[in-house]
Design an enzyme around this catalytic site. Structure first.
Site, PDB file in Angstrom:
ATOM      1  N   SER A 121     -20.088  38.224 -11.324  1.00  0.00           N
ATOM      2  CA  SER A 121     -20.261  36.873 -10.468  1.00  0.00           C
ATOM      3  C   SER A 121     -18.955  35.941 -11.273  1.00  0.00           C
ATOM      4  O   SER A 121     -18.792  34.153 -10.193  1.00  0.00           O
ATOM      5  CB  SER A 121     -21.877  35.914 -10.652  1.00  0.00           C
ATOM      6  OG  SER A 121     -21.923  36.089 -12.105  1.00  0.00           O
ATOM      7  N   HIS A 142     -18.047  41.044  -4.443  1.00  0.00           N
ATOM      8  CA  HIS A 142     -19.109  39.537  -4.937  1.00  0.00           C
ATOM      9  C   HIS A 142     -19.599  39.820  -3.976  1.00  0.00           C
ATOM     10  O   HIS A 142     -19.305  38.974  -2.717  1.00  0.00           O
ATOM     11  CB  HIS A 142     -17.931  37.940  -5.876  1.00  0.00           C
ATOM     12  CG  HIS A 142     -19.020  37.897  -5.911  1.00  0.00           C
ATOM     13  ND1 HIS A 142     -19.136  36.286  -5.959  1.00  0.00           N
ATOM     14  CD2 HIS A 142     -20.968  37.732  -6.854  1.00  0.00           C
ATOM     15  CE1 HIS A 142     -20.364  35.585  -6.342  1.00  0.00           C
ATOM     16  NE2 HIS A 142     -20.958  36.744  -6.594  1.00  0.00           N
ATOM     17  N   GLU A 154     -16.723  38.046  -1.399  1.00  0.00           N
ATOM     18  CA  GLU A 154     -15.582  37.691  -2.206  1.00  0.00           C
ATOM     19  C   GLU A 154     -15.206  39.263  -2.784  1.00  0.00           C
ATOM     20  O   GLU A 154     -16.240  40.118  -3.432  1.00  0.00           O
ATOM     21  CB  GLU A 154     -15.666  36.942  -3.106  1.00  0.00           C
ATOM     22  CG  GLU A 154     -16.380  35.164  -2.567  1.00  0.00           C
ATOM     23  CD  GLU A 154     -15.995  34.254  -4.094  1.00  0.00           C
ATOM     24  OE1 GLU A 154     -16.398  33.026  -3.576  1.00  0.00           O
ATOM     25  OE2 GLU A 154     -16.864  34.425  -5.135  1.00  0.00           O
ATOM     26  N   ASN A 193     -18.310  30.932  -7.035  1.00  0.00           N
ATOM     27  CA  ASN A 193     -19.088  30.415  -8.049  1.00  0.00           C
ATOM     28  C   ASN A 193     -18.390  28.694  -9.022  1.00  0.00           C
ATOM     29  O   ASN A 193     -19.007  28.248  -9.879  1.00  0.00           O
ATOM     30  CB  ASN A 193     -19.484  31.534  -9.215  1.00  0.00           C
ATOM     31  CG  ASN A 193     -20.939  32.438  -8.503  1.00  0.00           C
ATOM     32  OD1 ASN A 193     -22.019  32.007  -8.239  1.00  0.00           O
ATOM     33  ND2 ASN A 193     -21.016  33.521  -9.241  1.00  0.00           N
TER      34      ASN A 193
HETATM   35  N1  3HC Z   1     -34.630  39.976   3.575  1.00  0.00           N
HETATM   36  C1  3HC Z   1     -35.016  39.546   4.484  1.00  0.00           C
HETATM   37  N2  3HC Z   1     -35.559  38.383   5.070  1.00  0.00           N
HETATM   38  C2  3HC Z   1     -35.249  37.527   3.824  1.00  0.00           C
HETATM   39  C3  3HC Z   1     -35.055  37.978   2.412  1.00  0.00           C
HETATM   40  C4  3HC Z   1     -34.492  38.492   1.666  1.00  0.00           C
HETATM   41  N3  3HC Z   1     -33.943  39.108   1.440  1.00  0.00           N
HETATM   42  N4  3HC Z   1     -35.378  36.941   1.438  1.00  0.00           N
HETATM   43  C5  3HC Z   1     -36.051  35.267   2.726  1.00  0.00           C
HETATM   44  N5  3HC Z   1     -36.014  35.874   3.554  1.00  0.00           N
HETATM   45  C6  3HC Z   1     -36.998  35.506   5.018  1.00  0.00           C
HETATM   46  C7  3HC Z   1     -38.361  34.379   4.766  1.00  0.00           C
HETATM   47  O1  3HC Z   1     -39.267  35.381   4.628  1.00  0.00           O
HETATM   48  C8  3HC Z   1     -38.229  33.769   6.111  1.00  0.00           C
HETATM   49  O2  3HC Z   1     -38.803  34.862   6.770  1.00  0.00           O
HETATM   50  P1  3HC Z   1     -40.536  33.569   7.364  1.00  0.00           P
HETATM   51  O3  3HC Z   1     -39.457  32.516   8.575  1.00  0.00           O
HETATM   52  O4  3HC Z   1     -40.957  34.941   8.408  1.00  0.00           O
HETATM   53  O5  3HC Z   1     -40.934  33.187   6.473  1.00  0.00           O
HETATM   54  C9  3HC Z   1     -37.027  33.695   6.585  1.00  0.00           C
HETATM   55  O6  3HC Z   1     -35.816  34.653   5.835  1.00  0.00           O
HETATM   56  C10 3HC Z   1     -36.161  32.311   6.128  1.00  0.00           C
HETATM   57  O7  3HC Z   1     -36.343  31.222   5.344  1.00  0.00           O
HETATM   58  P2  3HC Z   1     -36.161  30.239   5.066  1.00  0.00           P
HETATM   59  O8  3HC Z   1     -37.497  29.986   5.533  1.00  0.00           O
HETATM   60  O9  3HC Z   1     -37.046  30.498   3.538  1.00  0.00           O
HETATM   61  O10 3HC Z   1     -35.661  29.689   5.636  1.00  0.00           O
HETATM   62  P3  3HC Z   1     -33.718  29.400   4.938  1.00  0.00           P
HETATM   63  O11 3HC Z   1     -33.668  28.960   6.460  1.00  0.00           O
HETATM   64  O12 3HC Z   1     -33.491  28.198   4.608  1.00  0.00           O
HETATM   65  O13 3HC Z   1     -32.997  30.654   4.991  1.00  0.00           O
HETATM   66  C11 3HC Z   1     -31.456  31.239   2.741  1.00  0.00           C
HETATM   67  C12 3HC Z   1     -32.662  31.537   3.368  1.00  0.00           C
HETATM   68  C13 3HC Z   1     -30.671  32.553   3.426  1.00  0.00           C
HETATM   69  C14 3HC Z   1     -32.271  31.930   1.408  1.00  0.00           C
HETATM   70  C15 3HC Z   1     -31.210  30.493   2.256  1.00  0.00           C
HETATM   71  O14 3HC Z   1     -32.170  28.652   1.936  1.00  0.00           O
HETATM   72  C16 3HC Z   1     -29.498  30.186   2.058  1.00  0.00           C
HETATM   73  O15 3HC Z   1     -28.634  30.437   2.435  1.00  0.00           O
HETATM   74  N6  3HC Z   1     -29.505  29.959   0.922  1.00  0.00           N
HETATM   75  C17 3HC Z   1     -28.449  29.541  -0.182  1.00  0.00           C
HETATM   76  C18 3HC Z   1     -29.190  30.458  -0.835  1.00  0.00           C
HETATM   77  C19 3HC Z   1     -27.541  30.768  -1.905  1.00  0.00           C
HETATM   78  O16 3HC Z   1     -26.391  29.800  -1.872  1.00  0.00           O
HETATM   79  N7  3HC Z   1     -27.340  31.439  -1.812  1.00  0.00           N
HETATM   80  C20 3HC Z   1     -25.633  31.681  -2.918  1.00  0.00           C
HETATM   81  C21 3HC Z   1     -25.926  32.361  -4.507  1.00  0.00           C
HETATM   82  S1  3HC Z   1     -24.781  31.734  -5.648  1.00  0.00           S
HETATM   83  C22 3HC Z   1     -24.833  33.286  -5.689  1.00  0.00           C
HETATM   84  O17 3HC Z   1     -25.344  34.544  -4.933  1.00  0.00           O
HETATM   85  C23 3HC Z   1     -23.771  34.356  -6.591  1.00  0.00           C
HETATM   86  C24 3HC Z   1     -24.356  34.455  -8.517  1.00  0.00           C
HETATM   87  O18 3HC Z   1     -23.142  35.287  -8.229  1.00  0.00           O
HETATM   88  C25 3HC Z   1     -25.005  33.798  -8.481  1.00  0.00           C
END
Ligand code: 3HC
Length: 381
Positions: A121, A142, A154, A193
Site C-alpha cells: 500500500s 495496488h 494503482e 494512500n
Molecule cells: N462484497 C460484496 N458486497 C459487499 C462487500 C464485499 N466485500 N462489502 C460490502 N458489501 C455490500 C454490503 O453488505 C451492502 O449490501 P446490502 O445492500 O445487502 O446491505 C452493499 O455492499 C452496499 O454497502 P453499504 O450499504 O455499506 O453502502 P455503500 O454505498 O457505502 O458502499 C462501500 C460500501 C463500497 C464500502 C463504500 O462505503 C466505500 O466506497 N467506502 C470507502 C472505501 C474506501 O475508501 N476504500 C479504500 C481504503 S484505502 C485502501 O484500501 C488502500 C489500502 O492500501 C490501505
C-alpha cells in the site's frame, strides 16, 4: 509477450482474499496461499459471503457463483502454491522485513518466467523488487478495500520494470473489470494512500484540537467532504495494523507525507485493530461488515476545513511532483475512496484562500508538515 495462465495470491487477509475472488470472477484459476489453514478457511468464508451478496443483488448467477468458488484453491504449502502459476500477487502485511523474507522464500521455487506483483500500500516498488532476482518482472498492483467493490487499481512500475510487464498489468486490471491508473513516480503511499493515511491522523488531531466527537468528525467527512464513510469508520474498516504499518513505512521515508498522531500506534499496540477485532476507534458486534450511524445533524457540528486542507495539500504535492495530474488524482479518489465530489471542487467551495490560511496557521502552531504546497499557492486568485 507474457501471458497469465494461473495466479497465486500470497496472503489471504482482507486484500488477498478479495484479489483472489475478483481474479476468479474474471475466469482465472487462483491459488490462495497462507501460512495456516485456519486463515484460509476464514478467507474462503469471506469470499462465500461476498459472492452470496453478489448473487443476492443479481450481479452473478448461482451457477456462476459455484464456478468462481471452485476456481479458488486454498493451499498452505509454499512450493505447491507456486506450481504452474506465472503471476504471483503478494498481499502480505506491510512490513519490509516480512516482505523480504517472503520474496527470498518464493525465489527458491520460482521459475524464470514468473512475474511478481506486490499489493503493497505504501512501499516503493524499486525497494521491494531489489530483494528479488527479477526487478524487471516486478510491479506494484495496488488494490483498494474491498477489492470486490472498489474500481481502482494503482499500477506502479519500479525503476527497472519492463514496459511489457506494465502492459500486462494494465490488461489484467481491465480483465478483472477495474480501472488502472499508472503512478508516474514510485513515491511512498502512491496516490490514494498519500491522501487517505494522513487524513486519519489529522482527524485524530481534530478531536484533540476542537473537542468535536468522532461521530461529528465522521459525519462531516461524509456529508461535507463527500466521502462514503467517515474517516474513523474507514480507518476501522481498513484496520489499524494496516494504517499503523503504512504510517511507519511512509514516515520513515518522507517526513512531509504525514504528521503521525500517537493514537494510531496506541490502538495498534492494544490490538484494537478496528472492525476485524470488534474494536478500534468504534466498537463493533463482531468482525462482520458493519456501518457506523452518521447523520447530517452531527455533520453540522464540525467544520472539516483542516481535513480538506491537508487532503488538498497532499494532493497538490502529488501534482507538483509529477506523480499524477489533477484529472488522474480526482479519478483515483473517486474510484479508490468512493469520493462523490471532486476534492478540488470541495476546496473551491471552501475557498482556496481559506485553505491556505488554515494551513499557514497550522504550520505556525505545529510545524512544516502543514506548509502549503507551491501548486496550491499557484491556485490563489
Ligand atoms: N462484497 C460484496 N458486497 C459487499 C462487500 C464485499 N466485500 N462489502 C460490502 N458489501 C455490500 C454490503 O453488505 C451492502 O449490501 P446490502 O445492500 O445487502 O446491505 C452493499 O455492499 C452496499 O454497502 P453499504 O450499504 O455499506 O453502502 P455503500 O454505498 O457505502 O458502499 C462501500 C460500501 C463500497 C464500502 C463504500 O462505503 C466505500 O466506497 N467506502 C470507502 C472505501 C474506501 O475508501 N476504500 C479504500 C481504503 S484505502 C485502501 O484500501 C488502500 C489500502 O492500501 C490501505
Amino acid at each position: 509477450m507474457y501471458k497469465i495462465n494461473q495466479i497465486t495470491v500470497l496472503g489471504s487477509g482482507i486484500m488477498g482474499h478479495g484479489i483472489a475472488q475478483i481474479s476468479a470472477m474474471a475466469g482465472y484459476n487462483v491459488i490462495l496461499r497462507d501460512i495456516e489453514q485456519a486463515f484460509l478457511d476464514k478467507a474462503m468464508d469471506k469470499i462465500k459471503w461476498s459472492i452470496n451478496k453478489l448473487v443476492e443483488k443479481q450481479k452473478i448467477s448461482q451457477s456462476e457463483a459455484e464456478k468462481i468458488i471452485n476456481r479458488i484453491h486454498p493451499v498452505v504449502e509454499l512450493e505447491q502454491s507456486l506450481k504452474n502459476s506465472n503471476l504471483i500477487i503478494e498481499a502480505v502485511p506491510e512490513d519490509l522485513t516480512l516482505k523480504k523474507k517472503v520474496y527470498e522464500e518464493i525465489e527458491k521455487f520460482a521459475t524464470d518466467d514468473m512475474i511478481f506483483a506486490s499489493n503493497t500500500s505504501t512501499l516503493p516498488i524499486s525497494e521491494i523488487s531489489a530483494f528479488t532476482s527479477r526487478p524487471d518482472k516486478f510491479i506494484g498492483l495496488h488494490f483498494f478495500n474491498p477489492p470486490q467493490l472498489m474500481p481502482l487499481v494503482e499500477i506502479i512500475p519500479g525503476a527497472k520494470t519492463e514496459q511489457q510487464v506494465t502492459d500486462l498489468a494494465i490488461n489484467l486490471v481491465k480483465e478483472v473489470k477495474k480501472t488502472p491508473i499508472v503512478c508516474k513516480k514510485d513515491v511512498p503511499g502512491f496516490i490514494v494512500n498519500r491522501i487517505f493515511i494522513p487524513l486519519v491522523h489529522e482527524a485524530a488531531y481534530c478531536l484533540d484540537r476542537t473537542g468535536a466527537s468522532m461521530v461529528e468528525v465522521d459525519s462531516a467527512s461524509k456529508y461535507k467532504m463527500a466521502l462514503p464513510m467517515g474517516i474513523f469508520e474507514l480507518a476501522d474498516y481498513t484496520g489499524m495494523d494496516v494504517i499503523h504499518k503504512a504510517t511507519s513505512e511512509m514516515y520513515s521515508r518522507d517526513k512531509k507525507v504525514i504528521f503521525p498522531h500517537p493514537k494510531i500506534q496506541q490502538l495498534y499496540e492494544n490490538k484494537e485493530l478496528g472492525q476485524k477485532t470488534g474494536k478500534g476507534f468504534y466498537q463493533y458486534q463482531g468482525d462482520n461488515y458493519e456501518r457506523v450511524q452518521l447523520t447530517e445533524e452531527a455533520a453540522e457540528k464540525f467544520d472539516p476545513i483542516p481535513l480538506v486542507s491537508i487532503a488538498v495539500n497532499n494532493a497538490s504535492w502529488l501534482i507538483s511532483n509529477g506523480v499524477c495530474n489533477r484529472e488522474e488524482l480526482e479519478q483515483a479518489l473517486k474510484l479508490g475512496m468512493g469520493l462523490k465530489r471532486e476534492l478540488f471542487t470541495t476546496a473551491e467551495s471552501v475557498g482556496i484562500q481559506n485553505i491556505i490560511n488554515t494551513l499557514k496557521d497550522l504550520q505556525t502552531k505545529y510545524g512544516s508538515f502543514y506548509e502549503p504546497d507551491p501548486y496550491l499557492l499557484s491556485l490563489q486568485k
